[in-house]
Enzyme design. Structure first.
Site: not given
Ligand code: COA
Length: 539
Positions: A511-513
């Site tokens: 999850d690139h967040r």
């Protein structure tokens, strides 16, 4: 079994009240404190809870009736043992003496027959769950461990086994019912020379209801009095909606904004049917193919496939439907990045194969999976950015100080992800045993909801099937998942020449967040080196 009549309790001085909602119907199974009817005075509304668990035999009131203290509301068929501990004032006497429930000493030595009520165990959720199968009938003889019923939650189907062997005397539920932890399933006649099992109900104390009654009956009166003392027209939250607690609870569970629902009850009061109708309409609109808002995602148009050849319509299992929803939700919510690398497992495989005989002796199958679990646990400790979840408030990140890892298991009912706890604290044998056991439990449909909760990270291994790589979808609220493809011998340059090495393709989606590329690079590099030389896991 006895019949219990439940009546209107002390109304705190109010003469007559209106029945504005009848929450049960004949044949319904109710639990203690479940709402039976909703009454309304000119000052407040009150839900009348059931004082016992049992089956509704008849309902004595209708919506719109005007009734008073002592009026009969319902007749309830209850377990005889239930009668011993009523929680409210019940003026009416019960009709049948509870003699049938007393233990029977058989003629043979010390053998004792006792009735045992079997209830739904803790299924790890407060939500009601569906009864999808009743595996026994009244009169059947069951052995300890035989499945009595099968429940289905949004995560798994669960078989509830008989706690003891015996004869099925009665069943309290049928297919299609909804139950919760503690709901009665069946009464068994258990015969043993040992003392009666813990939750059996062999003896009924002839205690008078008056000795134990109070709080439940007092509650509606207190509510009425409280509302009367204030100047408000209702004792419920002042949000403009005219609804009782049960309706509010249902609305909360369904995520319905009450202010948007039109009340169809007396004087515009909202009923449960209004909430259900509202939700049904919303779902119809959502699935009708009409895009309602600018950000709506156009649905894939319906198509008649039979125009092109023979087709068969196969009903999806609940697990398949839930998985489909979860996958779409995770895919749409999580900005995914997938990083690929190969781990050299030549040494690991030599070691694993050398351990096969010992594994067989121990009765476990030693596949690459426990090594991957161990290596991922070490990587999660090494790179804690992977051991987090996004907080739902959008303001925080939740850091975890435990390492639980889910393993994706393909089953005939669909994909399930049981979770192995405290992987960082367990050895390879323990991890092998646990992953074997969890995969078996998943395939046998025996996973409990808690077996699938609390994961920090997941592994999806398609290694036994083949493929050189794939992009797994993050199992939110986790923030990363490792996909494992089939190991293969590949040429590897050692600086002077190519060497045949056994290479395991790894695909890390994150999850690139929550995780940036550098964290992912560190995690993957650590993982690849730990798998490449498992002695590193000792460091
Ligand atoms: N490369 C080559 N061989 C592999 C391998 C890999 N990456 N992973 C496993 N194998 C081998 C095993 O060693 C075993 O062979 P062996 O008996 O000669 O040792 C064989 O493949 C079968 O392994 P399996 O029984 O599948 O065990 P496992 O521990 O590898 O996997 C599960 C267990 C539960 C993960 C697996 O059975 C499963 O269900 N995988 C599907 C997961 C899935 O559907 N993911 C998709 C999510 S979208």
């Amino acid at each position: 079994m006895t019949i219990q009549v439940i009546t209107v309790p002390d109304l705190g001085g109010t003469d007559a009240v209106d029945v504005i909602e009848v929450c049960v119907a004949p044949g319904d199974i109710v639990e203690v404190e479940q709402s039976l009817v909703v009454l309304e005075t000119d000052k407040a509304s009150m839900e009348i809870p059931s004082t016992h668990a049992g089956t509704i035999v008849s309902v004595k009131v209708n919506e719109g009736d005007s009734i008073s203290e002592g009026s009969a509301l319902v007749e309830l068929e209850i377990e005889a043992a239930e009668q011993a501990a009523p929680v409210a004032d019940i003026p009416q006497p019960v009709e049948d003496a509870p003699i049938a429930a007393a233990p029977v000493v058989s003629e043979s030595a010390a053998a004792v027959s006792a009735e045992q009520t079997v209830s739904v165990p803790d299924v790890g959720t407060d939500e009601d769950v569906d009864v999808i199968e009743v595996c026994v009938a009244v009169g059947d003889t069951v052995s300890e461990g035989d499945s009595l019923i099968v429940l289905e939650t949004d995560k798994a189907s669960i078989e509830i086994p008989a706690p003891s062997g015996g004869k099925v005397l009665s069943l309290s539920i049928k297919e299609g019912d909804k139950v919760a932890s503690g709901s009665a399933i069946a009464v068994l006649l258990v015969e043993s020379s040992a003392p009666a099992p813990e939750n059996s109900a062999p003896v009924v104390q002839a205690e008078t209801p008056a000795a134990t009654h109070q709080p439940k009956a007092a509650a509606p009166a207190a509510l009425a009095a409280k509302a009367a003392s204030s100047d408000e027209s209702t004792a419920e939250p002042d949000d403009g909606a005219y609804a009782g607690p049960a309706v509010r609870k249902l609305a909360r569970q369904m995520g319905v904004d009450l202010s948007k629902v039109k009340g169809g009850g007396p004087r515009g009061r909202l009923t449960k049917d209004d909430i259900r109708a509202y939700v049904t309409k919303a779902v119809d609109v959502a699935t009708s193919g009409k895009v309602t808002g600018g950000s709506g995602i156009p649905p894939i148009p319906a198509l008649d496939f039979s125009k092109f050849g023979d087709v068969e319509l196969v009903k999806m299992t609940k697990i398949q439907k839930i998985t489909a929803n979860n996958m779409s939700r995770n895919w749409l919510n999580v900005p995914h990045v997938t990083q690929f690398d190969d781990a050299d497992i030549t040494e690991l495989e030599a070691f694993r194969k050398g351990m096969k005989a010992e594994a067989e002796k121990r009765g476990v199958k030693l596949t690459p999976l426990p090594f991957l679990l161990k290596a991922c646990a070490a990587a999660l400790r090494y790179e804690p950015a992977f051991n987090v979840s996004m907080h739902s408030d959008g303001e925080h990140i939740v850091k975890k100080d435990y390492v639980n890892i889910g393993i994706a298991v393909a089953t005939s009912a669909g994909l399930m992800v049981p979770v192995i706890r405290d992987v960082d604290k367990k050895g390879l044998w323990e991890l092998a045993e646990e992953s074997n056991a969890m995969a078996k439990k998943a395939r046998d449909g025996k996973l409990m909801p808690m077996d699938m909760q609390g994961g920090c990270f997941s592994i999806s291994s398609l290694g036994a099937m083949g493929g050189t790589g794939f992009t797994p979808i993050v199992n939110a609220p986790e923030v990363a998942i490792l996909g494992v493809s089939k190991a293969d011998i590949k040429p590897k340059w050692d600086g002077q020449e190519f060497q045949p090495r056994n290479m395991l393709p790894l695909c890390l989606s994150y999850d690139h967040r929550a995780i940036n590329g550098a964290d992912a690079g560190n995690f993957m590099t650590f993982l690849v080196s730990a798998i490449g030389d498992i002695r590193r896991l000792l460091l």
